[in-house]
Every structure is written in structure tokens, then in C-alpha cells.
Write a protein that holds these residues in place. Structure first.
Motif, short mmCIF file in Angstrom:
data_model
loop_
_atom_site.label_atom_id
_atom_site.label_comp_id
_atom_site.label_asym_id
_atom_site.label_seq_id
_atom_site.Cartn_x
_atom_site.Cartn_y
_atom_site.Cartn_z
N MET A 208 0.85 -1.02 -0.10
CA MET A 208 0.25 0.11 -0.13
C MET A 208 1.51 1.37 0.12
SD MET A 208 -3.26 -1.08 0.26
CE MET A 208 -3.74 0.27 -0.09
N GLN A 209 2.32 1.16 0.57
CA GLN A 209 2.88 2.45 0.37
C GLN A 209 3.15 3.63 1.05
OE1 GLN A 209 3.46 3.63 -4.00
NE2 GLN A 209 4.12 1.69 -4.44
N SER A 210 1.72 3.80 1.84
CA SER A 210 1.72 4.67 2.34
C SER A 210 0.17 4.19 3.22
CB SER A 210 1.74 5.82 2.12
OG SER A 210 0.66 6.11 1.42
N GLY A 211 -0.17 5.31 4.94
CA GLY A 211 -0.64 4.86 5.30
C GLY A 211 -2.22 5.42 4.17
N LEU A 217 -8.63 0.86 0.20
CA LEU A 217 -9.67 0.05 0.55
C LEU A 217 -10.55 0.14 1.48
CD1 LEU A 217 -5.99 -1.82 1.89
CD2 LEU A 217 -7.15 -1.77 -0.29
N GLU A 218 -10.42 1.60 2.38
CA GLU A 218 -12.13 1.80 3.28
C GLU A 218 -12.90 2.06 2.21
OE1 GLU A 218 -10.60 5.29 5.01
OE2 GLU A 218 -9.05 4.63 6.32
N VAL A 228 -11.53 -3.64 7.39
CA VAL A 228 -10.31 -3.03 7.70
C VAL A 228 -9.32 -3.78 7.86
CG1 VAL A 228 -8.89 -2.07 6.35
CG2 VAL A 228 -11.25 -0.96 6.00
N GLY A 229 -8.97 -4.65 7.31
CA GLY A 229 -7.46 -5.13 8.09
C GLY A 229 -5.56 -4.97 7.81
N ALA A 230 -4.57 -5.28 8.44
CA ALA A 230 -3.97 -4.96 7.82
C ALA A 230 -2.19 -6.14 8.35
CB ALA A 230 -3.12 -3.29 8.21
N SER A 231 -1.72 -6.40 7.08
CA SER A 231 -0.86 -7.54 7.83
C SER A 231 0.53 -6.33 8.77
CB SER A 231 0.41 -7.45 6.58
OG SER A 231 1.20 -6.33 6.11
N ALA A 237 5.01 -0.63 9.62
CA ALA A 237 6.42 0.62 9.11
C ALA A 237 5.08 2.37 9.59
CB ALA A 237 5.37 0.26 7.58
N GLY A 238 3.78 1.98 10.05
CA GLY A 238 3.04 2.86 10.44
C GLY A 238 1.73 3.31 9.14
N PHE A 239 1.33 2.43 8.77
CA PHE A 239 0.50 2.76 7.79
C PHE A 239 -0.93 3.02 8.68
CE2 PHE A 239 2.63 0.38 4.25
CZ PHE A 239 4.25 1.54 3.99
N VAL A 240 -1.25 1.87 9.31
CA VAL A 240 -2.38 1.53 10.84
C VAL A 240 -1.94 1.52 11.80
CG1 VAL A 240 -3.26 1.80 7.86
CG2 VAL A 240 -2.91 -0.66 9.67
N PRO A 241 -3.84 1.82 12.79
CA PRO A 241 -3.08 1.34 13.91
C PRO A 241 -2.76 -0.62 14.43
CG PRO A 241 -4.68 3.24 13.67
CD PRO A 241 -4.38 2.17 11.91
N ASN A 242 -2.34 -1.01 15.23
CA ASN A 242 -2.10 -1.94 15.89
C ASN A 242 -2.98 -2.88 15.41
OD1 ASN A 242 -2.61 -1.23 17.98
ND2 ASN A 242 -0.79 -1.69 18.67
N ASP A 243 -4.42 -2.03 15.58
CA ASP A 243 -5.68 -3.09 16.11
C ASP A 243 -6.47 -3.24 14.83
OD1 ASP A 243 -6.22 -0.44 15.18
OD2 ASP A 243 -7.96 -0.38 16.81
N TYR A 244 -5.57 -2.60 13.93
CA TYR A 244 -5.88 -3.31 12.30
C TYR A 244 -4.84 -4.34 12.12
CZ TYR A 244 -7.90 0.97 10.76
OH TYR A 244 -8.58 1.88 10.24
N GLN A 245 -4.20 -5.32 13.00
CA GLN A 245 -3.31 -6.11 12.49
C GLN A 245 -4.04 -7.41 12.42
OE1 GLN A 245 0.54 -5.80 14.44
NE2 GLN A 245 0.69 -8.39 13.93
N VAL A 246 -3.69 -8.07 11.09
CA VAL A 246 -3.88 -9.69 11.56
C VAL A 246 -3.34 -10.50 10.75
CG1 VAL A 246 -5.68 -11.04 9.33
CG2 VAL A 246 -5.96 -9.06 10.52
N GLY A 247 -2.97 -11.64 12.07
CA GLY A 247 -1.92 -12.44 12.26
C GLY A 247 -1.24 -13.06 13.14
#
Length: 313
Positions: A208-211, A217-218, A228-231, A237-247
Motif C-alpha cells: 500500500m506504500q503509505s497510510g 481499501l476503505e 479493514v485489516g492490515a499485515s 511501517a506506521g500505515f495504520v494502528p496496530n488494532d488493524y493487524q491480522v496475523g
């Protein structure tokens, strides 16, 4: 057969969906299911627990000490109840369950059985190891089995249909007084569904390269009614908060549809989403590991493909 104590996850007013999955797991063990609701002014949550199909009794510990359900305060209560004749203590493998039950197991001096995905028998359970690449069968000889349940591995119990009695229990002596205190809570409010309960999840990765680019995606998520989730890479990398993290070190999800955008497919991420019913991957690298688990793959530039998909919807 000894009864099973299930710890309710709630906000003092409503029951969290994770509790319903833990009740289903308890039903597969066999035995009378009791649900503990520890909180302050939590009568509504206790009433909701009493309506859950399969629950025989609800224990309500209503006290100011449990207003914020600090694990240091709740653990002695659970231990006291467990020693009263329960064969199993269960909770969902959420932040709350993973914070509380290891303390309970330590105080009971028994093994902790974490993140089970199947019940083999009353003393044997399956749980993933090595980031989900192997399944271990764990047998516990302890008098009280302390178990957390992976919610995505068990269907939710019906929230209506039960008629359990609600019984008040006294607060336990606070043996951990002064060890911790509630300071504040910062809650993320969103119109989108909660990540672990969503029917559809759209996740973005380092690609995604940046937040700022997560707005793509939104927009797609809003069309699909998705979360909406994130890796981990995107979160680190600070693109999104850690409550988005899937894994493996984030949230475990198993939606009907999982769309992975710009995610390479590291083992850590796959461990959190590979149980999804349908997986769609969009990545410009045709060698990306994510395509090995995807049901549908699109080798394309996400900055072109995602807007086109959103427009088509």
C-alpha cells in the motif's frame, strides 16, 4: 461429570460474540455449562448470558472491583470458583482471555492449554503450533483444565433460546490490590464491523506504500460492508494502528471473504487468515506466497485494480 465454567466477555451491558464461540466449545467437552459474568452493573450482560442456548447457570459477580475486569482482580474470583468443583475453565482466546486465564492456571498450579481449535475428548484438545503449520494434540491430566478457545474454529452458540438461572456470587478477596489500576481506555469507534466478527475483511500490506493509500481499501470495504485489516509489515511501517493487524501476533479472522491487497503472504500473516472461506489476493508479484493459499488471484497493480473493483461494485 464436572461442570464447565465459561468466562463471559462483556462491556457490562452486552455480551461480546466471542463468548458464544466459547460456549460451543464447552458443549463439545460435555457437562453442565455455567457462565461467569464479572463486572459492575452487569445485570444486562448476565441476562444476555442466561438466554444463550446450552447455558445451565449464570454466575454474576457484581462488584466495583470488577468494573474494568482487570485480570489481577478477576483471577482470584475464577480460582475460587474453579476450586469449588469445576473440571474446566474456558474463555475465548481474545486479549481478555489470553490476559486472564494464564494467571488462573498459575494460581491453580495447572497447565495452560491455549488457543484450541478442536475438542478431542474431555482431557484432550487440538491446537495449532508453528504458525499453524502443524496441529498438536494436547492431553491434560490436571484436575482443572484451563483452556482458551480460538473463536474462528467453533460456530457461535445461539444467543437466544436459553433460560438459565442467574445466581449472585460474592467478590473474591483482592489478593492483587495495588498491583494494577485502571487509568483510561481509548476505544476506536468505527461504522465498520469489528475485525474479528466481520463477514468480509479487506486487508492491506506493505504494497500500500503509505497510510494515506488505505483510503482505497476503505472505499472498497464500505461497498462490501467489510472491516479493514492490515499485515504486520503495514502496521510496523506506521500505515495504520496496530488494532488493524491480522496475523499470528495480531487478530485471527475467518470471514466468508478475505481480500488481501499488496500482501506478500508471510507465514505470520497466513496464520491469522488462512481459515477464511474464500481468499482473494491482489499483488503485482506473481511469485508472492499469498497466491498459494488464495482461491482467486489477480496479478495486477493494486492502485489500478482496487479503484476499478470498487467502481464495478
Amino acid at each position: 461429570m464436572a461442570s464447565i465454567l465459561v468466562l463471559a466477555e462483556h462491556d457490562n451491558a452486552t455480551l461480546k460474540p466471542a463468548t458464544l464461540h466459547a460456549v460451543t466449545a464447552a458443549g463439545k467437552i460435555g457437562g453442565e455449562i455455567h457462565v461467569l459474568v464479572a463486572g459492575q452493573g452487569a445485570q444486562a450482560a448476565a441476562a444476555a448470558a442466561a438466554r444463550v442456548a446450552g447455558v445451565a447457570k449464570v454466575l454474576l459477580a457484581d462488584d466495583g472491583a470488577y468494573a474494568h475486569q482487570l485480570p489481577e482482580a478477576v483471577a482470584p474470583l475464577v480460582v475460587g470458583l474453579a476450586q469449588g468443583g469445576y473440571g474446566h475453565v474456558l474463555a475465548a482466546a481474545t486479549s481478555m482471555g489470553k490476559n486472564l486465564l494464564p494467571r488462573v492456571a498459575a494460581l491453580l498450579d495447572v497447565a495452560m492449554v491455549s488457543d484450541i481449535t478442536a475438542v478431542v475428548s474431555a482431557d484432550s484438545f487440538e491446537r495449532p503450533i508453528y504458525a499453524g503449520n502443524a496441529i498438536a494434540t494436547v492431553q491434560s491430566p490436571d484436575a482443572v483444565k484451563v483452556v482458551t478457545v480460538r473463536t474462528t474454529a467453533f460456530e457461535a452458540a445461539a444467543g437466544e433460546g436459553g433460560a438459565a438461572a442467574v445466581e449472585s456470587v460474592a467478590a473474591a478477596q483482592d489478593v492483587a490490590a495495588g498491583l494494577s489500576r485502571f487509568v483510561s481506555a481509548e476505544l476506536t469507534k468505527s461504522e465498520r464491523p469489528e475485525l474479528t466478527a466481520a463477514r468480509v475483511v479487506v486487508s492491506g500490506g506493505r504494497g500500500m506504500q503509505s497510510g494515506e493509500n488505505f483510503v482505497l481499501l476503505e472505499a472498497l470495504a464500505d461497498k462490501l460492508g467489510a472491516a479493514v485489516g492490515a499485515s504486520r509489515a503495514a502496521v510496523d511501517a506506521g500505515f495504520v494502528p496496530n488494532d488493524y493487524q491480522v496475523g499470528q501476533t495480531g487478530k485471527i479472522v475467518a470471514p466468508e471473504l478475505y481480500i488481501a491487497v499488496g500482501i506478500s503472504g508471510a507465514i505470520q500473516h497466513l496464520a491469522g487468515m488462512k481459515d477464511s472461506k474464500v481468499i482473494v489476493a491482489i499483488n503485482k508479484d506473481e511469485e508472492a506466497p499469498i497466491f498459494q493459499v488464495a482461491d482467486y488471484g489477480l496479478v495486477a497493480d493494486l492502485f489500478k485494480a482496487v479503484p476499478e473493483l470498487t467502481q464495478a461494485l
